[in-house]
Design a protein around this motif. Structure first.
Motif, PDB file in Angstrom:
ATOM      1  N   GLY A 371       0.779  -1.235   0.000  1.00 15.57           N
ATOM      2  CA  GLY A 371       0.000   0.000   0.000  1.00 15.57           C
ATOM      3  C   GLY A 371       0.803   1.272   0.000  1.00 15.57           C
ATOM      4  N   ASN A 401      -3.821   0.544  -6.500  1.00  8.88           N
ATOM      5  CA  ASN A 401      -3.823   1.590  -5.474  1.00  8.88           C
ATOM      6  C   ASN A 401      -4.641   2.820  -5.866  1.00  8.88           C
ATOM      7  OD1 ASN A 401      -1.754   1.081  -3.037  1.00  8.88           O
ATOM      8  ND2 ASN A 401      -1.036   0.004  -4.866  1.00  8.88           N
ATOM      9  N   THR A 644       0.615   6.832   9.533  1.00  7.00           N
ATOM     10  CA  THR A 644      -0.360   6.164   8.660  1.00  7.00           C
ATOM     11  C   THR A 644      -0.848   4.882   9.315  1.00  7.00           C
ATOM     12  OG1 THR A 644       0.697   7.046   6.684  1.00  7.00           O
ATOM     13  CG2 THR A 644      -0.705   5.120   6.391  1.00  7.00           C
ATOM     14  N   ARG A 646      -2.563   1.234   8.646  1.00  8.85           N
ATOM     15  CA  ARG A 646      -2.709   0.285   7.539  1.00  8.85           C
ATOM     16  C   ARG A 646      -3.554  -0.900   7.997  1.00  8.85           C
ATOM     17  NH1 ARG A 646       0.754   1.911   3.616  1.00  8.85           N
ATOM     18  NH2 ARG A 646       2.362   3.393   4.316  1.00  8.85           N
ATOM     19  N   ARG A 671      -3.735   9.555   7.700  1.00  2.00           N
ATOM     20  CA  ARG A 671      -3.918   8.800   6.463  1.00  2.00           C
ATOM     21  C   ARG A 671      -4.217   7.356   6.835  1.00  2.00           C
ATOM     22  NH1 ARG A 671       0.635   8.007   1.671  1.00  2.00           N
ATOM     23  NH2 ARG A 671      -0.651   6.720   0.284  1.00  2.00           N
ATOM     24  N   VAL A 673      -4.834   3.577   5.165  1.00  7.32           N
ATOM     25  CA  VAL A 673      -4.744   2.724   3.972  1.00  7.32           C
ATOM     26  C   VAL A 673      -5.437   1.413   4.298  1.00  7.32           C
ATOM     27  CG1 VAL A 673      -3.213   1.571   2.340  1.00  7.32           C
ATOM     28  CG2 VAL A 673      -2.565   3.790   3.304  1.00  7.32           C
ATOM     29  N   ARG A 675      -6.650  -2.210   2.609  1.00  3.14           N
ATOM     30  CA  ARG A 675      -6.643  -3.133   1.479  1.00  3.14           C
ATOM     31  C   ARG A 675      -7.738  -4.154   1.662  1.00  3.14           C
ATOM     32  NH1 ARG A 675      -2.135  -7.633   0.531  1.00  3.14           N
ATOM     33  NH2 ARG A 675      -3.783  -8.933   1.409  1.00  3.14           N
ATOM     34  N   PHE A 680      -6.608  -1.420  -3.025  1.00  2.00           N
ATOM     35  CA  PHE A 680      -6.274  -0.546  -1.892  1.00  2.00           C
ATOM     36  C   PHE A 680      -7.158   0.686  -1.920  1.00  2.00           C
ATOM     37  CE2 PHE A 680      -2.330  -2.948  -1.925  1.00  2.00           C
ATOM     38  CZ  PHE A 680      -2.003  -3.017  -0.581  1.00  2.00           C
ATOM     39  N   HIS A 682      -6.924   4.463  -0.247  1.00  2.00           N
ATOM     40  CA  HIS A 682      -6.093   5.415   0.481  1.00  2.00           C
ATOM     41  C   HIS A 682      -6.992   6.571   0.935  1.00  2.00           C
ATOM     42  CE1 HIS A 682      -2.101   3.755  -0.795  1.00  2.00           C
ATOM     43  NE2 HIS A 682      -2.892   3.212  -1.712  1.00  2.00           N
TER      44      HIS A 682
END
Length: 694
Positions: A371, A401, A644, A646, A671, A673, A675, A680, A682
């Motif tokens: 990602g 992405n 970030t 994830r 941010r 991310v 998946r 993905f 964002h």
């Protein structure tokens, strides 16, 4: 008059080795003595010491010059090799051949041609070296022309051309040449067996091995290694174990290539314990065998073990090669371990391999699949050399992405540079168009593919086009495309259409499509779940109950949705309503706080995504505790402010969660991310990279 070849500037760096103390006491030694001492120093990679000795030799012979040139070439100090060649008082054919090989070794095909043309007299080795070089640069037609023009051919020349055909996928041409060969040897047979195996004909490779075995010709360890690889690719574990026993009796099992092939055989056949046993029995472990073990762990989804073995290898003092890095980075992708991938990236930089095309491609894949597409793009832009895999990797990465426009721009740049796309290129582009609902550009790409004589259309291209049409609401056209395809449709393409039916709430097309799936795979759980969700979204709860009853009767289980975050190499997984996590109290407190703040921003639960026949209040409670939201809440309380977050989800992200996470990213200034099973997302500043098209 002797032709002067200008020295080159080496792209490589001299390899430094500890020098042994070596001081010859006399300068009047015989030529055989000088040759012996030079040979020993060069074999020990002490080329600088060898050069000092060479400078003391009165009137060194052409043979000694050639030995020094080979010594410099072996450690990639090409400029010094060329300077020495230029100083030679006379040159024999061996010296010219050495320089041709050196030029090819640094990727200078034009220079190799120049040297070959300027040779006073070429021998069979000169011609064979050029054939091997042309094969290395995928210029098979030129290699074939050179082979046909050879004034005389030995067995090595025939073998070089057979290998060239096999390496380029022209296996039939290799077979025809093999049949014409005056006296094929075991190397010829090995090249043909390996060629069939490398080109997806492993069963034929094993048949050829049987013919070789029956001929009574003595087999080499390289032949056995090649056949074991074919056994691995053909999943012929029984034959492989028989060969293993035979190799032990012959004393070949300790050979580096053989033991590596055995590690690979057992790993591919899901016998990883036997792979470990073979590896542990090997007395001298080298980069090839260790790479095979790292790769084997990855094949068996034992990615933690793969990375642990990679670290052991580095600690043991063995320098990884391109294949090692590729396997280790692949395991980072399997674990979604971006931090561990970054550590490996640092190692490649230290070893000067980060800009190697093979390693660079693997790094682009790792960052894309974890990602971090921005770092993938930085790597892509920094690469001096790119091959088709490089272009395909970045295009597919951008597509997954949500960087669709950039994927299309990269394709345009690729065409301007006359790089011929392949089937993977088109799959990546069509996927990008699908994820952004770009119907017009998708039609254009599909049209280009249909008229590209260099690329054969495959089923996956039609799957992508059906997905584009389906996402854009052209369900009847998508259905018609499936019915008129030049190949038989499979369940994957019908499921793509069924997924679009859910998106557009088209029950009629969904019924026809699900019927097609059930005719092919009566127990396909994805089709049952999609059809049930379509009915649930339409409020047709009786139909939902019938679908669920059918699933219970057939023993079909729905895969439960789950989301997870990996922090400090520990995976934290959540399911809807999960309260088993040690930090469950803090997680739910964070969710309650987010719920209040989101409502202040105007957020309202989208109860269409609560697929149970309960009242609205219960639906809101279920939506509030979806696995995606639990994972995000855990990420917010467990990571540094501003970093970030994830998250990975095993299924498609819920539409309500998608809307909520967009607002959360704006609310907390982070941010996020995420998946899911297809791509993905964002999230940043209240927006998603998918543009709400997924």
């Amino acid at each position: 008059m002797r032709t002067r070849v200008p020295p080159l500037i080496s792209n490589g760096k001299a390899v430094m080795f500890p020098l042994k103390t070596f001081r010859p006491h006399a300068t009047s030694r015989g030529s055989s003595s000088w040759k012996s001492m030079l040979f020993r120093l060069i074999e020990d990679h002490q080329v600088d010491e060898a050069n000092r000795l060479f400078a003391r030799i009165p009137s060194p012979s052409i043979q000694l010059y050639t030995m020094m040139i080979n010594g410099y070439s072996r450690i990639n100090r090409v400029d010094q090799a060329f300077r020495l060649f230029d100083k030679m008082p006379a040159r024999d054919t061996a010296a010219w051949n050495s320089m041709i090989k050196t030029a090819l070794g640094i990727g200078e095909l034009d220079l190799a041609w120049k040297l070959f043309d300027e040779m006073p007299e070429q021998n069979v080795i000169s011609w064979t070296t050029m054939i091997n070089g042309l094969s290395q640069f995928d210029q098979i037609d030129a290699a074939e022309d050179l082979f046909l023009r050879m004034p005389e051919r030995d067995t090595a020349a025939w073998n070089a051309m057979i290998s060239a055909y096999c390496d380029s996928g022209r296996v039939k041409d290799a077979c025809r040449l093999f049949e014409k060969m005056p006296q094929p040897n075991v190397i010829s047979w090995t090249a043909l067996i390996g060629g069939h195996d490398q080109n997806g004909q492993s069963d034929r490779a094993l048949w050829l091995f049987y013919q070789l075995w029956m001929s009574g010709m003595k087999l080499t360890p390289s032949t056995y290694a090649c056949v074991l690889t074919a056994c691995a690719n053909a999943s012929e574990l029984g034959l492989g174990t028989q060969l293993h026993s035979n190799l032990v009796r012959r004393g070949y099992s300790s050979d580096s290539f053989v033991s590596t092939s055995l590690v690979n055989l057992y790993a591919k056949c899901k016998q990883i314990e036997d792979s470990i046993k073979v590896f542990n029995e090997k007395q001298e472990r080298d980069v090839v065998s260790w790479t095979a073990l790292v790769t084997g762990y990855g094949m068996n989804d034992m990615h933690d073990n793969a990375l642990e073995e990679f670290n052991k290898m580095v600690a043991f003092g063995i320098q990884p090669n391109q294949s090692t890095f590729s396997s280790a980075l692949n395991s980072c992708c399997g674990l979604e371990a971006l931090d561990r991938g970054k550590k490996i990236h640092v190692t490649t930089v230290k070893l000067g391999l980060d800009l190697d095309v093979f390693v660079g491609n693997s790094l682009i894949v790792m960052y894309s699949k974890c990602g971090d597409i921005d770092d993938s793009l930085v790597l892509f832009n920094s690469m001096d050399r790119r091959n088709l895999v490089t272009w395909n990797t970045i295009i597919v990465g951008c597509a997954q992405n949500g960087y669709t426009s950039l994927a299309l721009k990269i394709f345009d740049a690729m065409r301007e540079l006359n790089v011929q796309p392949d089937s993977i290129t088109y799959t990546g582009l069509l996927t990008a168009c699908s994820h952004s609902k770009m119907l017009g550009r998708g039609r254009h790409i599909f049209h280009l593919l249909q008229h590209d004589s260099e690329v054969a259309m495959k089923l996956e291209h039609f799957v992508c086009m059906v997905d584009i049409l389906g996402r854009c609401g052209q369900l009847e056209e998508a259905e018609e495309l499936i019915q008129n395809m030049p190949m038989e449709p499979n369940t994957i393409i019908w499921l793509a259409l069924l997924s679009a039916c859910r998106m557009h709430a088209n029950i009629e097309v969904a019924r026809r499509t699900s019927k097609k799936v059930f005719e092919m795979e009566p127990d396909n759980s994805a089709a049952y779940v999609l059809l049930s969700n379509i009915y649930a979204s339409a409020g047709r709860w009786n139909d939902v109950s019938q679908i669920r009853l059918m699933m219970r009767c057939r023993g079909i289980m729905k895969v439960p949705g789950s989301s997870w975050i990996t922090l400090k190499e520990t995976r934290h997984e959540f399911v809807c309503g999960d309260r088993s996590h040690p930090m469950a109290m803090e997680i739910y407190a964070k969710l309650d706080w987010l719920g209040v703040k989101l409502k202040e921003l105007g957020y309202v639960y989208d109860t269409r995504f609560a697929l149970h026949d309960v009242d609205d209040e219960q639906k809101e409670v279920a939506l509030a505790h979806h696995s995606e939201k639990l994972a995000v809440a855990f990420g917010l309380i467990s990571t540094v402010e501003g970093s970030t977050i994830r998250v990975i989800k095993n299924l498609r992200v819920c539409g309500d969660c998608h809307s909520a996470i967009k607002l959360i990213s704006k609310l907390v200034g982070r941010r996020i991310v995420l998946r899911d099973s297809t791509r993905f997302h964002h999230f940043r500043d209240g927006l998603c990279s998918c543009g709400d098209c997924w």
